[in-house]
Structures are given as C-alpha cells and as structure tokens.
Design an enzyme around this catalytic site. Structure first.
Site, PDB file in Angstrom:
ATOM      1  CE  LYS A 180      40.707  80.099  80.770  1.00  0.00           C
ATOM      2  NZ  LYS A 180      41.206  79.019  79.932  1.00  0.00           N
ATOM      3  CD  GLU A 255      23.373  74.991  79.975  1.00  0.00           C
ATOM      4  OE1 GLU A 255      23.435  74.368  80.258  1.00  0.00           O
ATOM      5  OE2 GLU A 255      23.351  75.855  80.337  1.00  0.00           O
ATOM      6  CB  CYS A 289      27.626  69.379  76.513  1.00  0.00           C
ATOM      7  SG  CYS A 289      26.056  70.947  75.136  1.00  0.00           S
ATOM      8  CD  GLU A 390      29.585  66.042  79.023  1.00  0.00           C
ATOM      9  OE1 GLU A 390      30.283  66.251  79.752  1.00  0.00           O
ATOM     10  OE2 GLU A 390      29.067  66.290  78.189  1.00  0.00           O
TER      11      GLU A 390
HETATM   12  N1  LIG Z   1      29.508  70.612  78.650  1.00  0.00           N
HETATM   13  C1  LIG Z   1      30.172  70.730  77.504  1.00  0.00           C
HETATM   14  O1  LIG Z   1      29.869  71.724  76.423  1.00  0.00           O
HETATM   15  C2  LIG Z   1      31.677  70.442  77.469  1.00  0.00           C
HETATM   16  C3  LIG Z   1      31.922  69.652  78.559  1.00  0.00           C
HETATM   17  N2  LIG Z   1      33.517  69.451  78.578  1.00  0.00           N
HETATM   18  C4  LIG Z   1      33.266  67.506  79.688  1.00  0.00           C
HETATM   19  O2  LIG Z   1      34.302  68.318  80.435  1.00  0.00           O
HETATM   20  C5  LIG Z   1      35.826  67.307  80.389  1.00  0.00           C
HETATM   21  C6  LIG Z   1      36.617  68.234  80.853  1.00  0.00           C
HETATM   22  O3  LIG Z   1      36.997  68.791  79.417  1.00  0.00           O
HETATM   23  P1  LIG Z   1      38.215  70.449  79.996  1.00  0.00           P
HETATM   24  O4  LIG Z   1      38.322  71.054  78.517  1.00  0.00           O
HETATM   25  O5  LIG Z   1      39.084  69.371  81.032  1.00  0.00           O
HETATM   26  O6  LIG Z   1      36.859  71.126  80.226  1.00  0.00           O
HETATM   27  P2  LIG Z   1      36.781  72.005  82.018  1.00  0.00           P
HETATM   28  O7  LIG Z   1      35.851  72.366  82.209  1.00  0.00           O
HETATM   29  O8  LIG Z   1      38.357  72.090  82.425  1.00  0.00           O
HETATM   30  O9  LIG Z   1      37.671  73.913  80.816  1.00  0.00           O
HETATM   31  C7  LIG Z   1      36.523  74.438  80.773  1.00  0.00           C
HETATM   32  C8  LIG Z   1      36.785  75.978  81.244  1.00  0.00           C
HETATM   33  O10 LIG Z   1      36.824  76.275  81.884  1.00  0.00           O
HETATM   34  C9  LIG Z   1      38.111  76.651  82.162  1.00  0.00           C
HETATM   35  N3  LIG Z   1      38.835  76.535  83.239  1.00  0.00           N
HETATM   36  C10 LIG Z   1      39.548  75.045  84.329  1.00  0.00           C
HETATM   37  N4  LIG Z   1      40.005  75.004  85.318  1.00  0.00           N
HETATM   38  C11 LIG Z   1      39.088  76.088  86.019  1.00  0.00           C
HETATM   39  C12 LIG Z   1      39.172  77.052  87.351  1.00  0.00           C
HETATM   40  N5  LIG Z   1      39.409  75.939  88.341  1.00  0.00           N
HETATM   41  N6  LIG Z   1      38.507  77.848  87.014  1.00  0.00           N
HETATM   42  C13 LIG Z   1      37.923  78.786  86.181  1.00  0.00           C
HETATM   43  N7  LIG Z   1      37.918  78.219  84.876  1.00  0.00           N
HETATM   44  C14 LIG Z   1      38.974  76.848  85.078  1.00  0.00           C
HETATM   45  C15 LIG Z   1      39.048  75.733  81.245  1.00  0.00           C
HETATM   46  O11 LIG Z   1      40.240  76.860  81.210  1.00  0.00           O
HETATM   47  C16 LIG Z   1      37.781  75.511  80.224  1.00  0.00           C
HETATM   48  O12 LIG Z   1      37.695  77.596  79.361  1.00  0.00           O
HETATM   49  C17 LIG Z   1      35.134  66.772  79.020  1.00  0.00           C
HETATM   50  O13 LIG Z   1      36.205  65.168  79.017  1.00  0.00           O
HETATM   51  C18 LIG Z   1      33.531  66.808  78.817  1.00  0.00           C
HETATM   52  O14 LIG Z   1      33.342  65.451  79.765  1.00  0.00           O
HETATM   53  C19 LIG Z   1      34.352  70.176  78.038  1.00  0.00           C
HETATM   54  C20 LIG Z   1      34.599  70.996  77.215  1.00  0.00           C
HETATM   55  C21 LIG Z   1      33.101  71.460  77.178  1.00  0.00           C
HETATM   56  O1  LIG Z   2      24.236  70.605  70.340  1.00  0.00           O
HETATM   57  C1  LIG Z   2      24.708  71.857  70.362  1.00  0.00           C
HETATM   58  O2  LIG Z   2      24.315  72.626  68.643  1.00  0.00           O
HETATM   59  C2  LIG Z   2      25.600  72.852  71.106  1.00  0.00           C
HETATM   60  C3  LIG Z   2      26.203  71.898  72.252  1.00  0.00           C
HETATM   61  C4  LIG Z   2      26.354  72.590  73.468  1.00  0.00           C
HETATM   62  O3  LIG Z   2      26.343  73.691  73.668  1.00  0.00           O
HETATM   63  C5  LIG Z   2      28.441  72.100  73.319  1.00  0.00           C
HETATM   64  O4  LIG Z   2      28.348  70.881  73.895  1.00  0.00           O
HETATM   65  O5  LIG Z   2      28.211  72.587  74.443  1.00  0.00           O
END
Ligand SMILES: NC(=O)C1=CN([C@@H]2O[C@H](COP(=O)(O)OP(=O)(O)OC[C@H]3O[C@@H](n4cnc5c(N)ncnc54)[C@H](O)[C@@H]3O)[C@@H](O)[C@H]2O)C=CC1
Ligand SMILES: O=C(O)CCC(=O)C(=O)O
Length: 488
Positions: A180, A255, A289, A390
């Site tokens: 997904k 993660e 991240c 973040e």
């Molecule tokens: N660690 C990372 O790489 C990331 C961190 N983020 C953080 O998250 C914040 C918000 O971004 P979002 O796109 O809203 O992230 P999110 O955590 O809502 O989305 C990530 C994934 O989880 C899914 N998801 C959403 N609600 C869910 C639920 N209840 N159960 C299972 N899956 C679910 C989403 O559809 C998407 O595929 C960003 O501002 C950032 O701070 C966002 C993207 C990547």
């Molecule tokens: O720094 C990278 O290349 C990977 C970062 C990452 O895994 C993420 O933002 O989710």
C-alpha cells in the site's frame, strides 16, 4: 486551469491483473510544482479490494516459498533489469508526482535497481547455521523460513527506494506481499508494479492496493491473513500500526521520524560542514527522515559558520524539479507545505530568530506550486517546538554551544535517535561522538542523510521499533527461525 487531458487512470495490481476498485472511485494525483497538473488517477480502494489482494498473496505463497532461493533471486534480477530500462520514465514521474529534482529521482530509481540486485544475490546466501547438539548422534541446525503474507506500507518521500527495500527482501526470503503506497505517490508506485508485471513475477507474489491510510493501511494492520507489517512514515501512524499489529499477534517493523543533529566543532572544516548541512538539511526539500534539522555549532566558529551557511543557502535555486537549474523542488503536497509553514510560524512565535527564508514562494511560474523558501533560524532553544518535532521541510535550526560536551548533550536531547553527524578533525572528539551519540546512524565528517543499501538502517529511541532494515539485517524481520534436530 487544470491540465488533465492526458492523465491516465491506474488500477490496483492484484493476482497479476490490473483491477479497478470495488468503490468505482478514483482520486487525482497532482504535481506539487503545479497543483493544476494531474499526473494520473488512482483507485480509492475498499476493504473488499484489500481482501482480494490478501487472497491472491496467500494463494501465491505456497508455490513461491517452495521455489529455491536462487530461483527467487533470478526474478529479482529480472525486475532490476526491467526497472533499469524504465529508469528515465519512472524518475520523471516521481519528480512530477512528489517534486524532488530529476537528478535525485534518477539517483533514487538507480538505488532501487541496486537494492534489487543486492537482494537477488541474497537468494544464494546462507539461511541457517549448524549448532552442536549435546546428542553426539544428532544434527541440529537452524533454517530461516518465510512469514507468509507481508503488508508493506510506505510514505511518499522515497516512492521507489522504500517500497523496494521492503518488497525485495520480503520476496527473496519466500514471502508474498500486499503493498500500500502513499496515495500522494501512487502513480509512481503503479509504474513500479508495471515493472513487476513486465518482469514476469508469478501472479500474486506482489500485489498493490492504493487508497486511504485509514482504510487500506489500517486494513492491512488488522487483516488476519497478513502475518507481518513493515511501515515507514510518521511516528503517530507508526505507533498505531505497532499497537494494531501487536494486538492481533502480527510481527511488525516501524521506521519513523528523526530530529537529526549535526555538530560543528571548533576544529571543523567549515566549508565541508556547510556543504553537508545544506545537502543533508535541504536536499529533497528536507523531506527525509535522515534530514539534518538541528545544527549545533561551537561558539568559537559560530559566526564564521553562520555567514558561510547563509551565503550558500542564498545561492540555492528553488523551482520545478524538472528544470535543469533547480536545486530544491516544492514540498510534496499542500498539506506538507502547510505543516512546514505552521512550524515556521511556531518558531517565530516562540522567539527563534529568522535569518533567511520563512515564506511560501509565489514568484511568477511558481505560484501554483507548494514551494517554501529554504529557511534558517538561530537562537533556537531546546524547548522550542522547532527543536523538538520533525518538520520534514527545508528548515534549519542553529543552536550555539561553548563545549563539545554541551553539544552532545543537546544532540541527545530528543525523543528521536535516527541519524547524527559531527564535523571535527580530532580523533578524540570522533570517538566520544561514536560512543555517546544515541543514534542508529552515526556519521563523521559526512551529512546526516544518505543510507547505503548494504548496511543496516534504523533508529534508536522513538525513531523505530528497534529493528533494522536493509543489508543483511533485513533477514531478521522477513523470516522466522526454525530450529531443527535430526537423529538418524
Ligand atoms: N520517516 C519517514 O520517512 C517519513 C516521515 N513522515 C512524517 O510524517 C508526517 C506526515 O506525513 P504523512 O504522509 O501524513 O505520513 P503518514 O504516516 O500518515 O503516512 C505513511 C503511510 O502510512 C499510511 N497510513 C496513514 N494512516 C494509516 C493508518 N491508520 N494505518 C496504517 N497506515 C496508515 C499512509 O497512507 C502512508 O502510506 C511528515 O510531515 C513527516 O514528519 C512522512 C513520510 C515519511
Ligand atoms: O537518507 C536516505 O537516503 C533515506 C532516508 C529515509 O529512509 C527516509 O527519509 O525515509
């Protein structure tokens, strides 16, 4: 004015077939560089669609797990070759769909190819150990076995690399997948599935269902047919995923966020430190991240570092990621842009001093995109929101300290512990940082972002579920150990 005459509709990929959702509803995926451009329409799927995907993955699992590791690896090599052939198209789609610059998108797609080849090779490596038994006539050994159907939930910031670094190890070890993707980058994900199809993977080994996180993401977490869930995204959702999986006894891996510090010591090569801070903090518009967020500088070099940093940031060209002279693209979505602008506002209200940026970019040609200026704050104190949460945007927070011990203390003053860097020439400083910095990735004279596919990746504290992805570490999550005792 909308530009959607040529926009294609993408379907779910289930059991080797393209299928529309039972909802009969689609959603537009738009270009964050120009909100009026529709990249494609993707399915708003339902629990019924997810159920079909789980069934397809379950049916495919039996034959797939019976294949030898090298045979499964061969499929991954094929997929790598197909992805490589479509690299330019997939990278351009990624740039148009989530905004990162084209060179970054090409680099990410090439990394996807390399990850597939790495895990293709894993199909030939050992999956167990022989352990001496107390019974001299017995043979005792371990064997790694697949978990079953794995749910893969991914974010929009690395729409090719993250799905591949989860799907590739999942399938090479004999699992099948229900994937997904984030709805913001579901067209790029669909193009990845087109590669899966072209590579001839057996139907049902990899399935994709697009839709809302609350429906399909949560549906994966709750589905009794899914044995394990691997997730990358926000820490709020991650926690929910972990709790849901635990409640029904499924394996999970999370993660999540970071609040990654860089320390600039008094003896640092300042040019190197500036370059790494800019690259680590602002590339991909700060949406990694592992992005640098807190910049902790020793007072002896604070002014010199600040001046060089501001000169460098002023030279960055913001624009459409497809334009060859663009250094930084837009935020990936309007929601993300509003989140970033909200944090900037909070920074101002809480007394941080804005050195540059801070606003939405609405210059001619960019007014329909979700652009935010590269932003630098100073006088940021550890209790401020912009020092704690973040942001996931192009925002750097400068913090001044007198000693390295103070710098380390500040660097560790976070609930996150994903990545951290130090710039210093002193071996003693380096060793102290390696020992005392609580982060899963500790980097010396190198930017905080940047992950190598053959090395373990993951965070300490609340950045992850204390597991690691990528490299050889992936086998820990995607397999279970069977201990076997044989007596003739
Ligand atoms: N660690 C990372 O790489 C990331 C961190 N983020 C953080 O998250 C914040 C918000 O971004 P979002 O796109 O809203 O992230 P999110 O955590 O809502 O989305 C990530 C994934 O989880 C899914 N998801 C959403 N609600 C869910 C639920 N209840 N159960 C299972 N899956 C679910 C989403 O559809 C998407 O595929 C960003 O501002 C950032 O701070 C966002 C993207 C990547
Ligand atoms: O720094 C990278 O290349 C990977 C970062 C990452 O895994 C993420 O933002 O989710």
């Amino acid at each position: 004015m909308s530009v959607h005459t040529q926009a294609q509709t993408y379907q779910n990929y289930i059991g080797g077939e393209w299928r529309p959702s039972a909802s009969n509803q689609v959603e537009a995926s738009i270009n964050p560089a120009n909100r009026h451009e529709v990249i494609g329409y993707v399915q708003k799927s339902t629990a019924e669609d997810l159920d079909q995907a789980v069934k397809a993955a379950q049916s495919a699992q039996i034959a797939w797990r019976k294949l030898s590791g090298p045979a499964r690896g061969e499929y991954l090599y094929r997929l790598a070759n197909v992805l490589e052939r479509h690299l330019d198209d997939i990278a351009a789609t990624m740039t148009r769909e989530m905004g990162k610059t084209l060179p970054e998108a090409k680099g990410e797609t090439a990394r996807g190819v390399a990850i597939l080849r790495y895990y293709a090779g894993e199909g030939m490596r050992k999956i167990g150990d022989v352990i001496p038994s107390t019974d001299s006539e017995g043979l005792m050994f371990t064997s790694r076995v697949p978990l079953g159907v794995v749910g893969v939930i991914t974010p929009w910031n690395f729409p090719v690399a993250i799905p591949i670094w989860k799907i590739a190890p999942a399938i090479v070890y004999g699992n099948t997948v229900v994937f997904k993707p984030a709805q913001e980058t579901a067209v790029t994900a669909a193009k990845l599935m087109e590669c899966v199809d072209e590579a001839g993977l057996p139907p049902g080994v990899v399935n994709m269902v697009t839709g809302a996180g609350s429906v399909i993401g949560q549906g994966i977490v709750d589905h009794p047919g899914i044995a394990a869930v691997t997730f990358t995204g926000s820490d709020q959702v991650g926690r929910q995923v972990g709790l849901g999986a635990l409640a029904r006894g499924a394996k999970y891996q999370l993660e999540m966020g970071g609040k990654n510090p860089v320390i600039v010591a008094a003896d640092a090569d300042l040019d190197l430190a500036v370059e790494a801070t800019v690259s680590g903090g602002l590339r991909s518009t700060g949406q990694k991240c592992t992005a640098t967020s807190r910049v902790i500088v020793q007072s002896a070099v604070y002014d010199a570092f600040k001046q060089k940093l501001l000169e460098r940031v002023a030279a960055l060209k913001v624009g459409d990621g497809l334009a060859p002279d663009t250094w930084m693209g837009p935020c990936a979505s309007e929601r993300q842009m509003q989140t970033v602008l909200g944090y900037i506002q909070k920074g101002l209200e809480e007394g941080a001093v804005l050195l540059c940026g801070g606003k939405r970019v609405t210059a001619p040609g960019l007014e329909h995109g979700f652009y935010v200026e590269p932003t630098v704050f100073e006088n940021v104190t550890p209790d401020m929101t912009i020092a704690r949460e973040e942001i996931f945007g192009p925002v750097l927070a400068l913090m001044k300290v007198d000693t390295l011990q103070e710098a380390l203390q500040l660097a560790n003053d976070s609930r996150f512990g994903l990545s951290a860097s130090i710039f210093t020439r002193d071996i003693g400083n380096m060793l102290e940082f390696i020992r005392d910095m609580d982060a899963g990735l500790v980097r010396i004279n190198a930017e905080s972002a940047g992950v190598e596919l053959q090395a373990p990746f993951g965070g300490m504290k609340q950045s992850s579920s204390h597991s690691r992805e990528q490299g050889q570490a992936a086998i820990e999550f995607f397999t279970a150990i069977k201990t076997v005792f044989v007596k003739g």
